[in-house]
Design a protein around this motif. Structure first.
Motif, mmCIF file in Angstrom:
data_model
loop_
_atom_site.group_PDB
_atom_site.id
_atom_site.type_symbol
_atom_site.label_atom_id
_atom_site.label_comp_id
_atom_site.label_asym_id
_atom_site.label_seq_id
_atom_site.Cartn_x
_atom_site.Cartn_y
_atom_site.Cartn_z
ATOM 1 N N LYS A 27 0.731 -1.282 0.003
ATOM 2 C CA LYS A 27 0.050 0.177 0.080
ATOM 3 C C LYS A 27 0.772 1.337 0.061
ATOM 4 N N SER A 31 1.485 4.144 -3.250
ATOM 5 C CA SER A 31 1.136 5.435 -3.051
ATOM 6 C C SER A 31 2.174 6.459 -2.658
ATOM 7 N N LEU A 36 -1.952 4.403 2.443
ATOM 8 C CA LEU A 36 -3.300 4.794 1.950
ATOM 9 C C LEU A 36 -4.265 4.756 3.014
ATOM 10 N N PRO A 355 -3.642 6.276 -6.617
ATOM 11 C CA PRO A 355 -4.114 5.675 -5.455
ATOM 12 C C PRO A 355 -4.241 6.741 -4.275
ATOM 13 N N VAL A 356 -3.603 7.695 -4.109
ATOM 14 C CA VAL A 356 -3.853 8.594 -3.200
ATOM 15 C C VAL A 356 -4.852 9.431 -3.342
ATOM 16 N N ALA A 359 -7.824 7.344 -2.855
ATOM 17 C CA ALA A 359 -8.173 7.107 -1.237
ATOM 18 C C ALA A 359 -8.695 8.180 -0.612
#
Length: 711
Positions: A27, A31, A36, A355-356, A359
């Motif tokens: 994870k 990121s 995350l 991904p950030v 999230a």
């Protein structure tokens, strides 16, 4: 045995620890070193595109020590204008209007006279009498804002089924528009007012917007394409920039320039680092309030398909223009629009695969759900909406796989297929023969076989990917050949694209057209009932989906109210920010660029396109100051539709003209993050320098400085 058990237990603990550590590390690595699970939604993730219905006065007061009055907002609203696809503004009491060069590009073609190439060479009306009326150009000014939420929502709620809810809502919206138009008929010419009912928060609120429409719009000035789009596609959506992307119209009534008290004073100094500025414009659309399941559909299906199409078709046009230089002028706008769209879709997709950022979107949805679940009344009304929307989105995705492969009515850049589709549709609707006006619309004025054959091959390949071997009519269309081979055969045999053969076909009865042996016509006849069935199936699911989306919009408004702005709807917004540079490519982007930078790129790229300069720019007068600020960036929240927006100060002085966002701003379609998200503008000081020194456009420069025509 005990030793063995202890050993096994220890081994299991170690494995679990390693597994958990690996998951956390994964994870973190995905990121960029951030866990995350710790990411939280930010205060302004949904942006700063505030409406004039409920502007954030307290927020402005707190952040900028500035409390705008009702009169301030009214003057701003009336000075701001809307063009088709763009924004503009009044900048003198005599109806002078400022917007972007790329927003008047089509008008340049329409006002060109024999032997003129105004899009390439630019235009300047030396006198008032020389200002040229631009046909089919209109400008809208927002005069009326009225809350109609209660009426529309009551109509929606009166329906029993989802289909009825949507139908009753749409009927009520039409009724409100027509009723208001009738009321205004007695005090204004009917064609001078335009009314729209705007949905905010996906149905959480509705407003009636009434626009004064100006139809006598005359072109005053526009620079050459080379400086209006300096750097072309390579520099598009980037910064630092060096673009003179400005143009001027004037609004007339009764054959005279209008008089208005509502205009922005033109700043001679422009904007400086740290200045608080406000962008007044009409952002087109954003997807910030969609659910995660809706965003994932865009990520996995829509945007990848759009990127592939714009890339492939753009290359087809570019290659043709390169081989046939005489066609470059004809296709330059098409090539630019496709390249612009490709970059935009790529940027949107980058946000959905970050991904950030995702999230943060998931955290917002989680907190929204929690707010609903913690209130028993809200939970009973709205608790199942997310799962319902996810289910319907999945069903729509499945239907669309086949439907989009077969539906081509009016689709641009697939003309073999779209024209044949339209002919068959009209034939099925006609009782005897197709109407003469419809026939004229169906026959293309220009049809370049070399281009259209390649686009057909691409579309057939996409259809093959979606349909496989399951569709008998499509298999017959391909005839056992590859998409490229089939496209070559079809282009040689079909009547589509030949004016003479199409006229002969359309002269026959509707029955004769339907019975045609033409491969494309036969294909669309064969799939006609299938497409209708798929469309009906899609509509049924979509009605359920739209009903849930509207309910979710009401839930959003009940929880958050106007503390967050609604998604962009190509309606007037005010976006606050500051003039500020940012980090990029391991260095710093300055908040302001100068004309020196334009000449650096001109010489660094060997004076070649798209960094070439027109003669008057390549050899400027000695009095021209290259140190004058040219472009600048600020943290204002913008998107497509904001082109031409004025950038103003608290005292209603315009200091800049929005023309683009940087590449980092493109994920702003789904989430706003001002760390590197920047709007890009032309400096007003740079506009004056160019007008006075390069174009000797003293008449316009004097009007900008005085705020009125100077005799």
């Amino acid at each position: 045995m005990n030793k063995l058990m202890r050993w096994l237990t220890g081994a299991i603990i170690v494995v679990l620890f390693i597994s958990c550590s690996t998951n956390e590390a994964l994870k973190t690595n995905l990121s960029g070193g951030v866990n995350l699970e710790s990411i939280q939604a930010g205060q302004f993730d949904t942006g700063k595109m505030w409406t004039f219905d409920f502007p954030p006065i307290d927020y402005f007061s707190k952040v900028y020590n500035f409390t705008p009055t009702k009169e301030w907002f009214e003057k701003v609203r009336l000075a701001a204008l809307r063009l088709p696809g763009c924004t503009a503004s009044f900048i003198s009491e005599d109806g002078l209007v400022m917007t972007n060069h790329h927003c008047v590009r089509s008008a340049l073609d329409s006002v060109s006279r024999a032997g003129e190439k105004l899009a390439e060479d630019g235009f300047y009306a030396v006198t008032l009498e020389e200002e040229r009326r631009a046909p089919n150009v209109y400008i809208d000014q927002l005069l009326l804002i009225e809350d109609v939420t209660k009426e529309v929502q009551q109509a929606f709620d009166s329906g029993i089924t989802d289909s009825e809810k949507i139908e009753y809502r749409n009927v009520k919206i039409k009724e409100i528009r027509e009723r208001t138009a009738l009321n205004y008929k007695s005090i204004a010419p009917q064609d001078s007012m335009v009314f729209n009912v705007v949905s905010f928060y996906n149905g959480g609120r509705y407003s009636l917007y009434g626009y004064k429409r100006y139809t006598d719009v005359r072109l005053v000035y526009a620079p050459e394409e080379a400086v209006g789009f300096f750097g072309g596609d390579p520099d598009n959506f980037t910064y630092p920039r060096y673009v003179f992307d400005c143009a001027f119209y004037r609004v007339y009534e009764n054959n005279k320039p209008i008089k208005t008290q509502n205009f922005f004073r033109f700043s001679t100094d422009g904007a400086k680092e740290g200045d608080a500025v406000f962008v007044i414009g009409n952002p087109g659309s954003t997807n910030r309030l969609l659910t995660i399941s809706q965003l994932e559909y865009l990520r996995d299906v829509i945007y990848p398909a759009n990127i592939e199409a714009t890339q492939t078709i753009g290359n087809i046009y570019s290659d043709y223009a390169e081989k046939n230089p005489e066609s470059k002028t004809q296709y330059i706008n098409t090539i630019f629009n496709l390249a612009n769209s490709r970059k935009a879709f790529t940027g949107y997709l980058s946000g959905l695969t970050d991904p950030v950022l995702m999230a943060k979107k998931k955290d917002f949805e989680k907190k929204f759900k929690k707010a609903i679940d913690s209130n028993s009344q809200l939970r009973s009304k709205y608790g199942n909406l997310w799962s319902d929307i996810a289910r319907f989105q999945s069903e729509i995705a499945e239907i669309n796989t086949e439907l989009n492969a077969l539906r081509f009515r009016g689709r641009a850049n697939a003309r073999y297929l779209s024209i044949a589709n339209d002919i068959v549709d009209e034939a099925f609707k006609a009782s005897d023969k197709i109407d003469a006006k419809v026939k004229a619309r169906l026959i293309p004025n220009i049809f370049v076989t070399e281009i259209e054959k390649q686009i057909l091959a691409f579309r057939l390949a996409v259809m093959k990917r979606s349909l496989g071997d399951r569709n008998k009519a499509f298999n017959n269309l391909l005839g056992g050949k590859t998409p490229e081979q089939a496209a070559d055969d079809i282009s040689k045999s079909t009547v589509i694209g030949s004016k003479e053969k199409m006229e002969n076909l359309l002269e026959g009865s509707a029955k004769d057209i339907i019975a045609s042996s033409d491969r494309l016509i036969s294909f669309f006849v064969a799939i006609n009932s299938q497409v209708k069935e798929l469309q009906q199936k899609f509509d049924r699911v979509n009605e359920k989906m739209q009903a849930r989306i509207q309910a979710l919009g009401r839930a959003l408004y009940e929880v958050y109210g106007t503390t967050i702005p609604p998604d962009a709807t190509f309606t007037l917004r005010i976006a606050d920010g500051v003039v500020k540079g940012y980090e990029y490519n391991g260095t710093l982007a300055p908040s302001t660029t100068t004309f020196y930078g334009m000449y650096d790129r001109y010489y660094s790229f060997g004076k070649k396109e798209p960094w070439g300069l027109p003669e008057r720019w390549a050899n400027p007068p000695a009095t021209f100051k290259m140190s004058v600020p040219m472009n600048f960036v600020s943290t204002n929240d913008i998107i497509g539709g904001n082109s031409g927006s004025p950038v103003i100060t608290k005292d209603l002085h315009v200091v800049g003209l929005i023309f683009d966002g940087n590449i980092e701003s493109l994920p702003g379609n789904i989430i706003f993050d001002e760390t590197k998200n920047r709007s890009v503008s032309v400096q007003t000081s740079g506009i004056l320098e160019g007008l006075e020194q390069i174009y000797k456009a003293d008449r316009i420069a004097k009007e900008l400085r005085a705020g009125k025509i100077v005799q």
